[in-house]
Design a protein around this motif. Sequence first.
Motif, PDB file in Angstrom:
ATOM      1  N   GLU A 195       0.823  -1.218   0.000  1.00 41.73           N
ATOM      2  CA  GLU A 195       0.000   0.000   0.000  1.00 41.73           C
ATOM      3  C   GLU A 195       0.851   1.260   0.000  1.00 41.73           C
ATOM      4  OE1 GLU A 195      -2.627  -1.122  -0.802  1.00 41.73           O
ATOM      5  OE2 GLU A 195      -3.934  -1.924   0.772  1.00 41.73           O
ATOM      6  N   THR A 196       2.160   1.109   0.224  1.00 40.92           N
ATOM      7  CA  THR A 196       3.015   2.298   0.271  1.00 40.92           C
ATOM      8  C   THR A 196       3.690   2.584  -1.068  1.00 40.92           C
ATOM      9  OG1 THR A 196       5.022   1.109   0.929  1.00 40.92           O
ATOM     10  CG2 THR A 196       3.542   1.796   2.708  1.00 40.92           C
ATOM     11  N   ILE A 197       3.547   1.672  -2.043  1.00 37.08           N
ATOM     12  CA  ILE A 197       4.198   1.945  -3.327  1.00 37.08           C
ATOM     13  C   ILE A 197       3.306   2.798  -4.222  1.00 37.08           C
ATOM     14  CG2 ILE A 197       5.529  -0.195  -3.195  1.00 37.08           C
ATOM     15  CD1 ILE A 197       3.772  -1.369  -5.351  1.00 37.08           C
ATOM     16  N   SER A 198       2.022   2.826  -3.942  1.00 45.11           N
ATOM     17  CA  SER A 198       1.124   3.743  -4.646  1.00 45.11           C
ATOM     18  C   SER A 198       0.782   4.862  -3.662  1.00 45.11           C
ATOM     19  CB  SER A 198      -0.147   3.012  -5.070  1.00 45.11           C
ATOM     20  OG  SER A 198      -0.939   2.723  -3.935  1.00 45.11           O
ATOM     21  N   SER A 199      -0.208   5.670  -4.018  1.00 48.95           N
ATOM     22  CA  SER A 199      -0.613   6.764  -3.124  1.00 48.95           C
ATOM     23  C   SER A 199      -1.635   6.310  -2.087  1.00 48.95           C
ATOM     24  CB  SER A 199      -1.179   7.916  -3.960  1.00 48.95           C
ATOM     25  OG  SER A 199      -2.227   7.443  -4.797  1.00 48.95           O
ATOM     26  N   THR A 200      -1.981   5.004  -2.070  1.00 51.38           N
ATOM     27  CA  THR A 200      -3.002   4.514  -1.144  1.00 51.38           C
ATOM     28  C   THR A 200      -2.707   4.901   0.309  1.00 51.38           C
ATOM     29  OG1 THR A 200      -3.825   2.704  -2.510  1.00 51.38           O
ATOM     30  CG2 THR A 200      -3.975   2.388  -0.132  1.00 51.38           C
ATOM     31  N   ALA A 201      -1.522   4.560   0.787  1.00 47.37           N
ATOM     32  CA  ALA A 201      -1.223   4.776   2.208  1.00 47.37           C
ATOM     33  C   ALA A 201      -1.135   6.259   2.563  1.00 47.37           C
ATOM     34  CB  ALA A 201       0.084   4.067   2.582  1.00 47.37           C
ATOM     35  N   THR A 202      -0.663   7.087   1.631  1.00 49.89           N
ATOM     36  CA  THR A 202      -0.461   8.506   1.960  1.00 49.89           C
ATOM     37  C   THR A 202      -1.652   9.385   1.595  1.00 49.89           C
ATOM     38  OG1 THR A 202       0.709   8.668  -0.149  1.00 49.89           O
ATOM     39  CG2 THR A 202       2.052   8.482   1.857  1.00 49.89           C
ATOM     40  N   LEU A 203      -2.226   9.190   0.402  1.00 48.71           N
ATOM     41  CA  LEU A 203      -3.317  10.071  -0.039  1.00 48.71           C
ATOM     42  C   LEU A 203      -4.697   9.460   0.200  1.00 48.71           C
ATOM     43  CD1 LEU A 203      -1.965  11.489  -3.447  1.00 48.71           C
ATOM     44  CD2 LEU A 203      -1.856  12.543  -1.169  1.00 48.71           C
ATOM     45  N   GLY A 204      -4.751   8.194   0.567  1.00 50.14           N
ATOM     46  CA  GLY A 204      -6.049   7.558   0.801  1.00 50.14           C
ATOM     47  C   GLY A 204      -6.802   7.218  -0.472  1.00 50.14           C
ATOM     48  N   ARG A 256     -19.096  14.004  -0.778  1.00 53.62           N
ATOM     49  CA  ARG A 256     -18.575  14.137   0.588  1.00 53.62           C
ATOM     50  C   ARG A 256     -19.667  14.567   1.562  1.00 53.62           C
ATOM     51  NH1 ARG A 256     -13.436  17.926   1.601  1.00 53.62           N
ATOM     52  NH2 ARG A 256     -14.885  19.538   0.886  1.00 53.62           N
ATOM     53  N   ALA A 257     -20.451  15.550   1.165  1.00 49.46           N
ATOM     54  CA  ALA A 257     -21.531  16.015   2.047  1.00 49.46           C
ATOM     55  C   ALA A 257     -22.527  14.885   2.317  1.00 49.46           C
ATOM     56  CB  ALA A 257     -22.243  17.210   1.404  1.00 49.46           C
ATOM     57  N   ASP A 307     -11.902   9.213   8.581  1.00 53.84           N
ATOM     58  CA  ASP A 307     -10.775  10.113   8.315  1.00 53.84           C
ATOM     59  C   ASP A 307      -9.728  10.032   9.428  1.00 53.84           C
ATOM     60  OD1 ASP A 307     -12.033  11.386  10.398  1.00 53.84           O
ATOM     61  OD2 ASP A 307     -12.311  13.299   9.359  1.00 53.84           O
ATOM     62  N   ALA A 308      -9.849   9.006  10.250  1.00 54.51           N
ATOM     63  CA  ALA A 308      -8.893   8.830  11.352  1.00 54.51           C
ATOM     64  C   ALA A 308      -7.782   7.880  10.924  1.00 54.51           C
ATOM     65  CB  ALA A 308      -9.615   8.269  12.573  1.00 54.51           C
ATOM     66  N   VAL A 309      -6.689   7.925  11.651  1.00 50.78           N
ATOM     67  CA  VAL A 309      -5.559   7.045  11.351  1.00 50.78           C
ATOM     68  C   VAL A 309      -5.960   5.598  11.604  1.00 50.78           C
ATOM     69  CG1 VAL A 309      -3.209   6.425  12.052  1.00 50.78           C
ATOM     70  CG2 VAL A 309      -3.892   8.838  11.927  1.00 50.78           C
ATOM     71  N   TYR A 319     -11.498   6.349   4.040  1.00 48.63           N
ATOM     72  CA  TYR A 319     -12.227   6.707   2.815  1.00 48.63           C
ATOM     73  C   TYR A 319     -12.295   8.223   2.628  1.00 48.63           C
ATOM     74  CZ  TYR A 319     -15.619   6.148  -0.974  1.00 48.63           C
ATOM     75  OH  TYR A 319     -16.231   6.163  -2.202  1.00 48.63           O
ATOM     76  N   LEU A 320     -12.588   8.938   3.719  1.00 54.77           N
ATOM     77  CA  LEU A 320     -12.723  10.405   3.597  1.00 54.77           C
ATOM     78  C   LEU A 320     -11.376  11.087   3.387  1.00 54.77           C
ATOM     79  CD1 LEU A 320     -15.508  11.313   6.188  1.00 54.77           C
ATOM     80  CD2 LEU A 320     -15.646  11.415   3.686  1.00 54.77           C
ATOM     81  N   ILE A 321     -10.302  10.446   3.828  1.00 53.01           N
ATOM     82  CA  ILE A 321      -8.973  10.991   3.547  1.00 53.01           C
ATOM     83  C   ILE A 321      -8.786  11.044   2.031  1.00 53.01           C
ATOM     84  CG2 ILE A 321      -6.473  10.590   3.782  1.00 53.01           C
ATOM     85  CD1 ILE A 321      -7.062   9.255   6.509  1.00 53.01           C
ATOM     86  N   GLY A 322      -9.168   9.963   1.365  1.00 54.31           N
ATOM     87  CA  GLY A 322      -9.072   9.905  -0.088  1.00 54.31           C
ATOM     88  C   GLY A 322      -9.967  10.922  -0.769  1.00 54.31           C
ATOM     89  N   VAL A 323     -11.209  11.023  -0.322  1.00 52.01           N
ATOM     90  CA  VAL A 323     -12.141  11.979  -0.942  1.00 52.01           C
ATOM     91  C   VAL A 323     -11.626  13.409  -0.736  1.00 52.01           C
ATOM     92  CG1 VAL A 323     -14.493  12.902  -0.881  1.00 52.01           C
ATOM     93  CG2 VAL A 323     -14.120  10.430  -0.738  1.00 52.01           C
TER      94      VAL A 323
END
Length: 336
Positions: A195-204, A256-257, A307-309, A319-323
């Motif tokens: 999950e760290t080689i793509s943006s999954t882990a950092t950008l969600g 998001r809303a 949106d929590a760790v 999920y909301l981190i990504g959105v």
Amino acid sequence: IVHWTPFFQTYKKQRYPWVQLAGHQGNFRPGPKPGTILKKLCPQEQACFQLLMRDVLRPYVPEYLGALELRSEEQPPAKVEAAVEASQTATDNHNNNNNNNNNNNNNSNINGPTGCKDSYLQLQDLLADFNEPCVMDCKVGVRTYLESELAKAKERPKLRKDMYEKMVQVDPTAPSDEERQLQGVTKPRYMVWRETISSTATLGFRVEGIKLAKAGSSKDFKTTRTRQQVMDAIRRFVEGYPHAAGKYLQRLQAIRATLRASSFFAGHEVVGSSLLFVHDARAAGVWMIDFAKTLPLPEHLERIRHDAVWQVGNHEDGYLIGVNNLIDIFKEIVGD
Ligand code: ATP
Ligand code: MG
Ligand code: MG
């Protein structure tokens, strides 16, 4: 609001080759009704669609028209054009395709012996209203495996040479000294690393695939990781369609809303699900798809924040981190 494909589709010839950006090609069939597609039934995903049809999120998911059981010879001819086949590697077999009772439901028996039955979800084809669409699949969340899948991988953690080799191929510096000595990594270690080689882990979220109207498709995003790389990929996706980024931004803000108001969202861990972006010269839309790994929370948890760790056991999916990151990126693109 019911989002429904207009009936006039009936009288039009199918103008588009259907595009599939992820998953196994054999999981999808053209639907019996115009403007619909069939996806191999996974009970978990069916349960989600049933709830979603009664949730505020309904306008943001494909319309669910019920389940369908087809005998092989009743199936419509295979005209589905899969732009990109299974985007995941063979050892990534903890993905949700496992849930799809694939064992005897794969491509091989579509034209196979009579009497075979396959169950499908009948879904709105999100491409049906578009003319020469551009399509992007973004997988949302800070991880794409379930906590149960990680727990299972931890049960008897054997050293895996194949996973070690995959790791070295992507990043020779990734293995620790010990792993290098052993020439192996454990599966849970590999799952977390992947999950760290793509943006999954950092950008969600990560880009899974992109298909442009006038070019082939690409699933070559496995190591598209930095915000800048992702932004460049999305810029290319909307290039030449000046209306698209603004429409995507509005739609993402509405999603998001609505997520914040949704009881379905509050009570589910949404893993491996995607946002499907579709635009053509005239219109643009975003929908939530793929709920095969979306699970109700365990009983002791009433809701998660999204949106929590994530820590093992808290079921947070990010999920909301990504959105939020997608919204920020589209804001920047619109501002150019
Ligand atoms: P995976 O788990 O590997 O992502 P999957 O078999 O669960 O795959 P989905 O993710 O649901 O399948 O869908 C795969 C692709 O099929 C999507 O990326 C998209 O291109 C296309 N697709 C899925 N659902 C729809 C839909 N309702 N309308 C149009 N296209 C769709
Ligand atoms: Mg899936
Ligand atoms: Mg998917």
